[in-house]
Design an enzyme around this catalytic site. Sequence first.
Site, mmCIF file in Angstrom:
data_model
loop_
_atom_site.group_PDB
_atom_site.id
_atom_site.type_symbol
_atom_site.label_atom_id
_atom_site.label_comp_id
_atom_site.label_asym_id
_atom_site.label_seq_id
_atom_site.Cartn_x
_atom_site.Cartn_y
_atom_site.Cartn_z
ATOM 1 N N CYS A 69 -9.382 -2.291 1.161
ATOM 2 C CA CYS A 69 -8.018 -2.406 0.638
ATOM 3 C C CYS A 69 -6.976 -2.125 1.719
ATOM 4 O O CYS A 69 -6.952 -1.057 2.327
ATOM 5 C CB CYS A 69 -7.848 -1.448 -0.537
ATOM 6 N N CYS A 92 -4.890 1.025 0.996
ATOM 7 C CA CYS A 92 -5.633 2.264 1.268
ATOM 8 C C CYS A 92 -5.593 2.566 2.769
ATOM 9 O O CYS A 92 -5.423 3.718 3.175
ATOM 10 C CB CYS A 92 -7.083 2.149 0.805
ATOM 11 N N ASP A 149 8.423 -3.205 3.347
ATOM 12 C CA ASP A 149 7.643 -4.429 3.184
ATOM 13 C C ASP A 149 7.736 -5.258 4.475
ATOM 14 O O ASP A 149 8.808 -5.412 5.058
ATOM 15 C CB ASP A 149 8.172 -5.247 1.992
ATOM 16 N N HIS A 176 -6.509 4.891 -4.768
ATOM 17 C CA HIS A 176 -6.607 3.458 -5.058
ATOM 18 C C HIS A 176 -6.664 3.216 -6.556
ATOM 19 O O HIS A 176 -7.565 3.696 -7.236
ATOM 20 C CB HIS A 176 -7.869 2.890 -4.406
ATOM 21 N N GLY A 187 2.061 -13.525 -8.976
ATOM 22 C CA GLY A 187 1.914 -13.669 -7.527
ATOM 23 C C GLY A 187 1.402 -12.420 -6.841
ATOM 24 O O GLY A 187 1.628 -12.223 -5.644
ATOM 25 N N THR A 209 -0.626 -10.176 -4.672
ATOM 26 C CA THR A 209 -1.511 -10.505 -3.545
ATOM 27 C C THR A 209 -2.298 -9.297 -3.051
ATOM 28 O O THR A 209 -3.340 -9.457 -2.430
ATOM 29 C CB THR A 209 -0.700 -11.078 -2.362
ATOM 30 N N HIS A 232 -3.780 -3.117 -4.897
ATOM 31 C CA HIS A 232 -3.623 -1.657 -4.898
ATOM 32 C C HIS A 232 -2.231 -1.465 -5.465
ATOM 33 O O HIS A 232 -1.255 -1.950 -4.875
ATOM 34 C CB HIS A 232 -3.744 -1.121 -3.462
ATOM 35 N N HIS A 249 1.356 -1.133 -6.529
ATOM 36 C CA HIS A 249 2.550 -0.829 -5.733
ATOM 37 C C HIS A 249 3.800 -1.203 -6.502
ATOM 38 O O HIS A 249 3.798 -2.144 -7.289
ATOM 39 C CB HIS A 249 2.510 -1.551 -4.373
ATOM 40 N N HIS A 256 7.561 -2.428 -5.987
ATOM 41 C CA HIS A 256 8.560 -2.970 -5.073
ATOM 42 C C HIS A 256 9.914 -2.331 -5.390
ATOM 43 O O HIS A 256 10.302 -2.251 -6.559
ATOM 44 C CB HIS A 256 8.719 -4.485 -5.266
HETATM 45 P P1 AMP Z 1 2.445 -8.334 -4.290
HETATM 46 O O1 AMP Z 1 2.710 -9.789 -4.151
HETATM 47 O O2 AMP Z 1 3.186 -7.686 -5.433
HETATM 48 O O3 AMP Z 1 0.966 -8.005 -4.315
HETATM 49 O O4 AMP Z 1 3.087 -7.659 -3.014
HETATM 50 C C1 AMP Z 1 2.429 -7.428 -1.828
HETATM 51 C C2 AMP Z 1 3.496 -7.149 -0.803
HETATM 52 O O5 AMP Z 1 2.898 -6.525 0.321
HETATM 53 C C3 AMP Z 1 4.217 -8.397 -0.285
HETATM 54 O O6 AMP Z 1 5.613 -8.287 -0.547
HETATM 55 C C4 AMP Z 1 3.903 -8.395 1.216
HETATM 56 O O7 AMP Z 1 4.984 -8.842 1.993
HETATM 57 C C5 AMP Z 1 3.575 -6.939 1.469
HETATM 58 N N1 AMP Z 1 2.702 -6.670 2.603
HETATM 59 C C6 AMP Z 1 1.546 -7.313 2.914
HETATM 60 N N2 AMP Z 1 0.999 -6.760 4.010
HETATM 61 C C7 AMP Z 1 1.820 -5.742 4.394
HETATM 62 C C8 AMP Z 1 1.803 -4.793 5.472
HETATM 63 N N3 AMP Z 1 0.809 -4.748 6.372
HETATM 64 N N4 AMP Z 1 2.822 -3.904 5.547
HETATM 65 C C9 AMP Z 1 3.829 -3.934 4.651
HETATM 66 N N5 AMP Z 1 3.889 -4.791 3.619
HETATM 67 C C10 AMP Z 1 2.912 -5.685 3.493
HETATM 68 ZN ZN ZN Z 2 -6.314 0.677 -2.174
#
Ligand code: AMP
Ligand code: ZN
Length: 112
Positions: free
Chosen positions: A6, A9, A32, A48, A94, A96, A99, A101, A103
């Site tokens: 992850c 993580c 982000d 996690h 959407g 991606t 884990h 989070h 926003h």
């Molecule tokens: P989600 O689409 O809600 O799963 O959001 C995942 C977010 O993680 C997206 O806005 C990405 O831009 C962000 N993201 C992906 N990799 C990283 C990283 N290494 N550091 C900071 N943010 C990231």
């Molecule tokens: Zn995780």
Amino acid sequence: MKNNDCLFCKIAEGSIPSSKVYEDEEMLVFKDIEPKAAVHLLAIPKVHFKLISEVDANQAEILKRMLTKIPDIAAKNGCENGYRLVINQGADAGQTVFHLHIHILGGQSLEW
Ligand code: AMP
Ligand code: ZN
């Protein structure tokens, strides 16, 4: 519990770098990497867990504490005039990174 594959993580444990703006024993807030607003932060629990649809009672307590800290963290990081909190759940939203989070979007007037 940690998930070895992850991304968040790894960010939580520090093995992948992030631009941290806040950290305590159970949560981390970082910028982000592809900001969708003038200020775009991600608040994660250090443990996690995957989806808002799978949150158990203990995880709900962690989320509750995170939510009580977010207003102060947001205000200190450029969201004095307001912000939007978003949790994406699953494919249609959407999501991606699996884990959980939160926003934090702000630093500008948001369209909707
Ligand atoms: P989600 O689409 O809600 O799963 O959001 C995942 C977010 O993680 C997206 O806005 C990405 O831009 C962000 N993201 C992906 N990799 C990283 C990283 N290494 N550091 C900071 N943010 C990231
Ligand atoms: Zn995780």
